[in-house]
Design a protein around this motif. Structure first.
Motif, short mmCIF file in Angstrom:
data_model
loop_
_atom_site.label_atom_id
_atom_site.label_comp_id
_atom_site.label_asym_id
_atom_site.label_seq_id
_atom_site.Cartn_x
_atom_site.Cartn_y
_atom_site.Cartn_z
N ASP A 33 0.82 -1.21 0.00
CA ASP A 33 0.00 0.00 0.00
C ASP A 33 0.85 1.26 0.00
N GLU A 36 2.39 1.67 -3.44
CA GLU A 36 1.33 1.99 -4.40
C GLU A 36 0.90 3.45 -4.27
N ARG A 37 0.71 3.94 -3.05
CA ARG A 37 0.26 5.31 -2.85
C ARG A 37 1.30 6.33 -3.29
N TRP A 38 2.55 6.09 -2.92
CA TRP A 38 3.59 7.08 -3.20
C TRP A 38 4.07 7.04 -4.64
N SER A 39 3.82 5.94 -5.34
CA SER A 39 4.25 5.86 -6.75
C SER A 39 3.13 6.19 -7.71
N ARG A 40 1.92 6.42 -7.21
CA ARG A 40 0.76 6.64 -8.08
C ARG A 40 1.01 7.84 -8.99
N GLY A 41 0.80 7.63 -10.29
CA GLY A 41 0.99 8.70 -11.26
C GLY A 41 2.42 8.83 -11.76
N HIS A 42 3.31 7.93 -11.33
CA HIS A 42 4.72 8.00 -11.73
C HIS A 42 5.18 6.63 -12.25
N ARG A 56 6.92 1.98 -10.51
CA ARG A 56 5.58 1.46 -10.78
C ARG A 56 5.46 1.22 -12.28
N GLU A 58 2.60 -0.56 -15.07
CA GLU A 58 1.25 -1.08 -15.15
C GLU A 58 1.03 -2.04 -16.30
N PRO A 117 -0.36 -3.51 -10.55
CA PRO A 117 0.90 -3.04 -11.13
C PRO A 117 2.12 -3.67 -10.48
N LEU A 119 5.23 -3.14 -8.57
CA LEU A 119 5.62 -2.10 -7.62
C LEU A 119 6.90 -2.51 -6.92
#
Length: 323
Positions: A33, A36-42, A56, A58, A117, A119
């Motif tokens: 988690d 996933e949260r800190w890599s979201r959008g990168h 990350r 996808e 994804p 991660l």
């Protein structure tokens, strides 16, 4: 590309390799988690913890050229493969990758999807930290000179996951990072020196080892890659004969010194064209090439396309990835 998974070494499972229960580590949902949260959008992102980056992906991807720092790379979800020359190192949540020198490689994503994804994290290894711990008796066994390869795989155990999890949890407590991260980073380095990878790290941190001398030469090449290079000068710097230096350099990096310098030049030229909008001729000159045609030939061999076509492709891929 023909797929093989033969590493340069056989991965050995030692139940007590990290001195904490010995069982293979199971990546907790909390750890997944956080990444996933800190890599979201990168695709790749640096963090507030020095030397710690997250990644990350996808979807699966073919091998992509890269330079990997001295680091440990841990996948918490999905799977990746790192190619060093013709040898492949596959790793997932059960095994992590470790490199003791900066090496040219090709990174491949083999298990990823938008719903699940791939991660993970990459943590840079601090040679000064290793040297200090070794001087205090913090490494197991004698220096093994029989395995000089600068890359390997190891089981991801609870002993390594515990401090890594604590380090990542600090991302949600940024005020504590300057005070607690150095302590956790030191523990991670200590755990690595208690593992079956201790010999790989000791060879770059012990002044009596060939790996340490080669690593100093690598540092010099990285700092002066645009300058002409004489193998005899590097050998003298490493306090080795020229044949011995050449042999140990190739054993550690899989490349000759000149091939290593060429790879650094081409990678930097690619970055200059991609991020600083330089044309091929100016990028070639800045990294030490005197002949644009030679640069174009060597660039095409390395990256599979001439400079202009390759950069256009990379920009198109970036636009498609991020909309």
């Amino acid at each position: 590309m023909e797929e093989t998974s033969r590493p340069l070494e056989t991965v050995r499972h030692d139940p007590d390799m990290f001195g904490q229960g010995g069982a293979n580590g199971r990546v907790s949902p909390d750890l997944v988690d956080i990444v996933e949260r800190w890599s979201r959008g990168h695709h790749d992102c640096e963090t507030a913890v020095p030397g710690l980056g997250l990644f990350r992906r996808e979807q699966p991807s073919p091998p992509v050229e890269c330079m990997i720092e001295p680091s440990i790379v841990i996948v918490v979800q999905g799977a990746k493969r790192m190619w060093i020359g013709k040898d492949a190192y596959s790793y997932d949540a059960s095994r992590f990758l470790i490199t003791s020198l900066e090496l040219p490689a090709r990174s491949e994503v083999i298990e990823a999807s938008p719903e699940r994804p791939c991660l993970g994290l990459a943590l840079r290894i601090d040679r000064a930290q290793l040297t200090d711990l070794i001087s205090r008796g913090g490494a197991q066994g004698p220096l093994d000179r029989s395995n000089m390869a600068g890359i390997g795989l190891s089981d991801t155990t609870t002993g390594i996951l515990a401090p890594v999890s604590r380090l990542l949890s600090l991302l949600d407590e940024p005020g504590a990072i300057p005070f607690l991260a150095p302590l956790v980073l030191r523990e991670i380095h200590y755990r690595l020196l208690q593992s079956d990878q201790a010999h790989r790290l000791r060879q770059i941190a012990s002044i009596d080892g060939h790996g340490f001398r080669i690593s100093k030469a690598v540092d010099w090449i990285r700092a002066h890659y645009a300058q002409p290079m004489q193998i005899e000068h590097l050998a003298a710097m490493a306090r080795m004969s020229t044949p011995s230096f050449y042999h140990h350099f190739r054993q550690l990096t899989t490349l000759s010194p000149l091939q290593y310098q060429k790879r650094l030049r081409l990678d930097e030229a690619r970055r200059l064209m991609l991020t600083e909008q330089l044309d091929a001729a100016n990028a070639a000159f800045q990294v030490g090439y005197e002949s644009p045609s030679q640069f174009s030939r060597e660039y095409s061999r390395a990256f599979g396309a001439p400079p202009k076509s390759d950069i256009q492709k990379l920009r198109s891929q970036a636009r498609a990835s991020f909309g």
